[in-house]
Design a protein around this motif. Sequence first.
Motif, PDB file in Angstrom:
ATOM      1  N   CYS A  79       0.810  -1.218   0.000  1.00 48.43           N
ATOM      2  CA  CYS A  79       0.000   0.000   0.000  1.00 48.43           C
ATOM      3  C   CYS A  79       0.841   1.265   0.000  1.00 48.43           C
ATOM      4  O   CYS A  79       0.361   2.329  -0.384  1.00 48.43           O
ATOM      5  CB  CYS A  79      -0.950   0.003   1.201  1.00 48.43           C
ATOM      6  N   ALA A  83      -1.232   3.264  -2.573  1.00 53.21           N
ATOM      7  CA  ALA A  83      -1.974   4.463  -2.168  1.00 53.21           C
ATOM      8  C   ALA A  83      -1.658   5.665  -3.041  1.00 53.21           C
ATOM      9  O   ALA A  83      -2.496   6.557  -3.218  1.00 53.21           O
ATOM     10  CB  ALA A  83      -1.678   4.786  -0.705  1.00 53.21           C
ATOM     11  N   SER A  91      -7.685   2.150  -2.481  1.00 53.56           N
ATOM     12  CA  SER A  91      -6.876   1.246  -1.651  1.00 53.56           C
ATOM     13  C   SER A  91      -7.717   0.688  -0.505  1.00 53.56           C
ATOM     14  O   SER A  91      -7.624  -0.499  -0.164  1.00 53.56           O
ATOM     15  CB  SER A  91      -5.656   1.987  -1.093  1.00 53.56           C
ATOM     16  N   SER A  95      -8.842  -3.270   0.274  1.00 55.09           N
ATOM     17  CA  SER A  95      -8.676  -3.980   1.548  1.00 55.09           C
ATOM     18  C   SER A  95      -9.962  -4.701   1.938  1.00 55.09           C
ATOM     19  O   SER A  95      -9.919  -5.824   2.465  1.00 55.09           O
ATOM     20  CB  SER A  95      -8.247  -3.006   2.657  1.00 55.09           C
ATOM     21  N   ILE A 128      -3.184  -3.144   4.503  1.00 52.18           N
ATOM     22  CA  ILE A 128      -3.553  -2.020   3.640  1.00 52.18           C
ATOM     23  C   ILE A 128      -4.370  -0.993   4.409  1.00 52.18           C
ATOM     24  O   ILE A 128      -4.084   0.210   4.393  1.00 52.18           O
ATOM     25  CB  ILE A 128      -4.344  -2.522   2.416  1.00 52.18           C
TER      26      ILE A 128
END
Length: 488
Positions: A79, A83, A91, A95, A128
């Motif tokens: 991440c 991100a 993101s 998750s 994440i």
Amino acid sequence: MSSVNYNWLVSFAAGIGGLLFGYEIGVIGQVLGMEIFQTDFGMVNVVKGVRVDAENRPSIDGWITTTFLLGCIAGAAACSILADRIGRKYSIITSGGFFAVGGALQAAAGSLAILLTGRVFSGLAIGIASMVVPLYIAETAPASTRGALTTIYQLMITFGIFVATAVNCIIIKTVDNTSSLEWRLALGMQIIPAVLLVGLVSLIPFSPRWLAEKGRHDEGLEVIAKLRGLTSSDQAAIDEYNLIRAGSDADKAIGDASWGELFRGPNGRRMIIAIVNQSLQQLTGINVILYYSADIFKAMGFASADTIIAFPLANSFVNFLATFPGMWAVDRFGRKPLLVWGGLGMAIGHAGVYTFLTLSKSGPQSLAWGAIISVYIFLVCFASTWGPVVWSYQAEIFPLRLRARGTGIATMTNWTWNAIIAYAFPQVFSALNKEPTVYWIFFSFCMIMFGWAWAFVPETKGKTLEEISEVFGDKPAADSENVTVVKK
């Protein structure tokens, strides 16, 4: 809807990512104590009608916990790039998808290998979420309430633990404890909050700072205006977005971000603080108490029914309630005082556990209740200080161009220590014959936290993310009047 209410709703929607983590902790702590689960996965042997722990029980316990945490490390690492590439919002949605897959695999597991695979998927999801949810909230919140809003992540963790514990208690009481349905239902229920996260986060805006970084300035201004209860033509919205854009443009002028920058100059100071904070948060012993609460309370001499239902439920409820004082205090008194006095309070809690457990072994068993009260003192101090503030602090100290990478590394540090402690504790606890000596180890780390926060952690209360850069010695971003915002 007022801007205050909208900011809270946006933060709570993203904060469901914390609920996933909390639900996972609440589920696994009790599932590990279910007799049918232990039987199905070869963790016990029945000798002449008596259940005896298998020789490899500590190893299986450790792997069930550690595979999840290894997934968390990998998720946080991924991440740190994800991100920036696809954005904070997508993101978080990713998750949720991973968590649903992990819950389904665990619930359907017919072997330890499938169970551990599901644990890895759930870990990826939480890795994440733990990295990006506080970051997203920090980038959307106003400076005056950013501390309280980012602590929503920790609040939702504690709420998830409580909900999972309560649901599991109902399952334990109502489902036949000789049926595998007991643990399958408990693990499968994780899919529900995952679906909730995906649905709610689909409705919230992108981070305005991520939009600025991507050059999507019209969208960025619209988002800031909506978050502040204004229109894109209001000067206050334009001024705030201009400051964000100025910071983004200043970052871009430096050039492409590199990993090496995180360990040099002011960024190196940020990175060290974030890494040490996350390391010490785990060395408080919090996840030992959450993951292995049934074993700990059983070692105190309490009945099995209390260790798997009553005490975990009380634990999770105290943990949840104690987060609210932290949310109230973080923007009033600041991050630093909470970290300083929280470390001291947790040390007192651990000292109490050791003292009362030691006395109860040579005196009346009723003294073990003093250890229970000391556990709750520790939980209150953790949940109102180091629990929420560490996540809030790391999400706000890095400059935009390095924020995802910096928070990613810090989060990986958290999960690395989490994995080491979770795997080692059952074996260390067993090697110490389940004696209370281990609490002195955690006491020592809490005292180190007290001194560390006092000496090395600067205050960030009440400052915008761009102003925080000056706290760490960066040059101020260009004045907002020198930046023109492109408007529709």
